[in-house]
Design an enzyme around this catalytic site. Structure first.
Site, PDB file in Angstrom:
ATOM      1  N   ASP A   1      37.335 -17.716  37.368  1.00 12.79           N
ATOM      2  CA  ASP A   1      36.550 -16.323  37.449  1.00 12.79           C
ATOM      3  C   ASP A   1      37.084 -14.857  37.800  1.00 12.79           C
ATOM      4  OD1 ASP A   1      32.781 -15.740  38.698  1.00 12.79           O
ATOM      5  OD2 ASP A   1      34.503 -14.245  38.135  1.00 12.79           O
TER       6      ASP A   1
ATOM      7  N   SER B   1      30.405  -7.297  28.595  1.00 12.71           N
ATOM      8  CA  SER B   1      30.234  -6.974  27.403  1.00 12.71           C
ATOM      9  C   SER B   1      29.406  -5.676  26.682  1.00 12.71           C
ATOM     10  CB  SER B   1      31.060  -7.666  26.752  1.00 12.71           C
ATOM     11  OG  SER B   1      29.784  -8.910  25.941  1.00 12.71           O
TER      12      SER B   1
ATOM     13  N   THR C   1      39.068  -2.554  23.054  1.00 11.05           N
ATOM     14  CA  THR C   1      37.537  -2.135  22.162  1.00 11.05           C
ATOM     15  C   THR C   1      37.646  -1.052  22.101  1.00 11.05           C
ATOM     16  OG1 THR C   1      35.017  -2.304  22.327  1.00 11.05           O
ATOM     17  CG2 THR C   1      35.809  -1.519  24.305  1.00 11.05           C
TER      18      THR C   1
ATOM     19  N   GLU D   1      35.625   0.757  21.945  1.00 12.80           N
ATOM     20  CA  GLU D   1      33.901   1.539  23.161  1.00 12.80           C
ATOM     21  C   GLU D   1      34.971   3.136  23.798  1.00 12.80           C
ATOM     22  OE1 GLU D   1      30.556   1.998  24.248  1.00 12.80           O
ATOM     23  OE2 GLU D   1      30.763   2.365  22.156  1.00 12.80           O
TER      24      GLU D   1
ATOM     25  N   TYR E   1      31.041   1.148  30.906  1.00  9.19           N
ATOM     26  CA  TYR E   1      31.714  -0.369  30.203  1.00  9.19           C
ATOM     27  C   TYR E   1      32.942   0.183  29.654  1.00  9.19           C
ATOM     28  CZ  TYR E   1      33.028  -3.477  25.900  1.00  9.19           C
ATOM     29  OH  TYR E   1      33.668  -4.510  25.358  1.00  9.19           O
TER      30      TYR E   1
ATOM     31  N   LYS F   1      36.764  -0.464  30.161  1.00 12.10           N
ATOM     32  CA  LYS F   1      37.948  -1.693  29.300  1.00 12.10           C
ATOM     33  C   LYS F   1      39.289  -0.013  29.457  1.00 12.10           C
ATOM     34  CE  LYS F   1      36.393  -5.241  27.826  1.00 12.10           C
ATOM     35  NZ  LYS F   1      37.005  -6.369  27.394  1.00 12.10           N
TER      36      LYS F   1
HETATM   37  O1  F7E Z   1      24.886  -1.277  19.586  1.00  8.34           O
HETATM   38  C1  F7E Z   1      22.069   0.994  18.705  1.00  8.34           C
HETATM   39  C2  F7E Z   1      22.883   1.414  20.394  1.00  8.34           C
HETATM   40  O2  F7E Z   1      24.440  -2.576  22.123  1.00  8.34           O
HETATM   41  C3  F7E Z   1      25.390  -0.745  18.685  1.00  8.34           C
HETATM   42  C4  F7E Z   1      30.079  -4.279  22.090  1.00  8.34           C
HETATM   43  O3  F7E Z   1      30.601  -6.085  21.978  1.00  8.34           O
HETATM   44  O4  F7E Z   1      30.895  -3.479  20.380  1.00  8.34           O
HETATM   45  C5  F7E Z   1      29.931  -3.362  21.505  1.00  8.34           C
HETATM   46  O5  F7E Z   1      29.069  -2.798  22.017  1.00  8.34           O
HETATM   47  C6  F7E Z   1      24.744   0.778  18.385  1.00  8.34           C
HETATM   48  C7  F7E Z   1      24.387   1.807  19.628  1.00  8.34           C
HETATM   49  O6  F7E Z   1      26.984  -2.766  20.339  1.00  8.34           O
HETATM   50  C8  F7E Z   1      19.814  -0.341  19.469  1.00  8.34           C
HETATM   51  O7  F7E Z   1      22.225   3.198  21.004  1.00  8.34           O
HETATM   52  C9  F7E Z   1      20.395   0.619  18.831  1.00  8.34           C
HETATM   53  O8  F7E Z   1      24.892   2.693  19.262  1.00  8.34           O
HETATM   54  O9  F7E Z   1      25.449  -3.589  18.982  1.00  8.34           O
HETATM   55  P1  F7E Z   1      25.779  -2.663  20.164  1.00  8.34           P
HETATM   56  P2  F7E Z   1      27.721  -1.359  21.114  1.00  8.34           P
HETATM   57  O10 F7E Z   1      27.167  -0.640  22.250  1.00  8.34           O
HETATM   58  O11 F7E Z   1      28.489  -0.718  20.155  1.00  8.34           O
HETATM   59  C10 F7E Z   1      32.051  -2.777  21.454  1.00  8.34           C
HETATM   60  C11 F7E Z   1      33.216  -2.597  20.842  1.00  8.34           C
HETATM   61  C12 F7E Z   1      31.765  -3.472  22.326  1.00  8.34           C
HETATM   62  O12 F7E Z   1      32.758  -3.604  22.651  1.00  8.34           O
HETATM   63  C13 F7E Z   1      30.876  -4.137  23.280  1.00  8.34           C
HETATM   64  O13 F7E Z   1      31.243  -5.092  23.787  1.00  8.34           O
HETATM   65  O14 F7E Z   1      23.456  -0.056  19.007  1.00  8.34           O
HETATM   66  N1  F7E Z   1      21.658   1.064  19.196  1.00  8.34           N
HETATM   67  N2  F7E Z   1      18.572   0.515  19.303  1.00  8.34           N
HETATM   68  C14 F7E Z   1      20.783  -0.439  20.095  1.00  8.34           C
HETATM   69  N3  F7E Z   1      21.464  -1.563  20.348  1.00  8.34           N
HETATM   70  C15 F7E Z   1      20.813  -2.212  21.114  1.00  8.34           C
HETATM   71  N4  F7E Z   1      21.643  -2.977  22.179  1.00  8.34           N
HETATM   72  N5  F7E Z   1      19.785  -2.231  21.642  1.00  8.34           N
HETATM   73  C16 F7E Z   1      18.763  -1.366  20.744  1.00  8.34           C
HETATM   74  O15 F7E Z   1      17.596  -1.127  20.860  1.00  8.34           O
END
Ligand code: F7E
Length: 329
Positions: free
Chosen positions: A59, A85, A126, A128, A151, A155
């Site tokens: 872990d 993540s 990432t 992010e 997050y 990173k």
């Molecule tokens: O959100 C919007 C949300 O949770 C993408 C991880 O792999 O990629 C990933 O992070 C976008 C955001 O991914 C919902 O606000 C709208 O703008 O799919 P996500 P993430 O946050 O971009 C990066 C590169 C990483 O490193 C991370 O580990 O979509 N959004 N409505 C939503 N997002 C979620 N989850 N759910 C919704 O209902």
């Protein structure tokens, strides 16, 4: 003698794709798992490689377990894909996110330094980390980091620690700064899978709508199966380095929704989507788009799967999954 690789995060999305690639190249693959937490092997089973992985217990938050694994296996390559993540969860669980994503990397690097300093190390960095940082609307290896979530901040620490072990001790360490990469193996809480799972259920009459947050956010979405090749290539170079990996295109969440519904013949997707502010984040990253010159030219890497193909692949896989659920119910 087969080359050996240790993958942390072997049960996630990227771990199985990377393991499959390395197995095809003749590697002996070790996968770190937290056996106490009832591990889920579905993604390895999905790719049909479950019985080809050598599981080792450990872990990222347990230093001694990492020292033991690195000392015992002495892998030629270590791919650190384990993380908390899910960005949205990192505000509520900032401390454990930091312990896993930041301090966990320090522990793993120390284990390598003391017991296997010739191991090559890949860190899953990432996009992010960029957050608000951009250079004329793009992000590359020289763009300033301005992370917007616990997050992203965790990173950034891991990124610099990875660079520091290279500069301080001469260990071969590389950061892959990956933009969003998706697949049928993506966790259901991420927006792409949430959409494709919802679309499949709506098509089959198993759900009436999908609740989403900010549809305006734009991401550079690629296929995870392509991105693991870039990880592998990073550790095959003469010298270690850091690379941005993406497609160079971005699309809004709304674009993704529209295209996913198009797969099932629905053009008026708005009737199926509920906007729920509970899914908005305390601080959003509005747009991420990679400038990929370095990875294209230095590693010769380019994505193969297009955005349209990715959406179609994910919707098709979810329809198949849900048809099985219906058949077995
Ligand atoms: O959100 C919007 C949300 O949770 C993408 C991880 O792999 O990629 C990933 O992070 C976008 C955001 O991914 C919902 O606000 C709208 O703008 O799919 P996500 P993430 O946050 O971009 C990066 C590169 C990483 O490193 C991370 O580990 O979509 N959004 N409505 C939503 N997002 C979620 N989850 N759910 C919704 O209902």
């Amino acid at each position: 003698m087969a080359k050996t690789a240790l993958i942390t995060g072997i049960l996630g999305q990227d771990g199985p794709y990377l393991a499959k690639l390395l197995l095809e190249k003749g590697y002996k693959v070790y996968g770190l798992i937290r056996r106490y937490s009832s591990p889920h092997y579905e993604n390895l089973q999905f790719l049909g490689i479950m019985d080809k992985i050598n599981f080792v217990d450990g872990d990222l938050t347990d230093d001694a377990s990492l020292l033991n694994v690195i000392k015992t296996v002495r892998p030629e390559e270590v791919y650190n894909l384990a993380a908390q993540s899910f960005v949205a969860a990192s505000w509520e669980q900032a401390k454990i996110t930091t312990e896993i994503n930041a301090l966990g990397v320090l522990s793993l690097l120390n284990a390598i330094k003391y017991f296997s300093p010739t191991s090559k190390f890949y860190q899953a960095s990432t996009s992010e980390m960029f957050g608000l940082g951009n250079d004329n609307g793009y992000q590359d290896e020289n763009t300033m980091f301005h992370p917007r979530s616990p997050y992203g901040i965790s990173k950034v620490y891991a990124y610099w620690m990875t660079v520091n072990f290279r500069e301080s001790y001469g260990i071969y360490t590389s950061n892959g700064i990956l933009f969003n990469h998706e697949s049928p193996l993506r966790g259901i809480q991420f927006v792409t899978r949430k959409i494709t799972d919802g679309v499949a259920k709506i098509k089959l009459g198993m759900a009436k709508n999908i609740s989403l947050g900010n549809l305006a956010a734009k991401r550079d979405w690629g296929f995870a199966g392509d991105y693991v090749e870039a990880m592998y290539l990073m550790l095959q170079q003469k010298d270690p380095d850091d690379y941005v990996v993406g497609t160079g295109e971005f699309h809004s969440v709304q674009d993704f929704v529209a295209l996913a519904f198009k797969q099932i013949g629905v053009s008026d997707w708005k009737q199926y989507v509920i906007i729920d502010p509970r899914y908005n984040r305390p601080a959003e990253v509005p747009h991420l788009r990679a400038r990929t010159t370095k990875v294209n030219t230095k590693l010769g890497w380019k994505p193969k799967v297009t955005f349209e193909e990715l959406v179609s692949m994910m919707v098709t896989a979810d329809i198949k999954r849900q048809e099985m659920v219906l058949k077995n119910s």
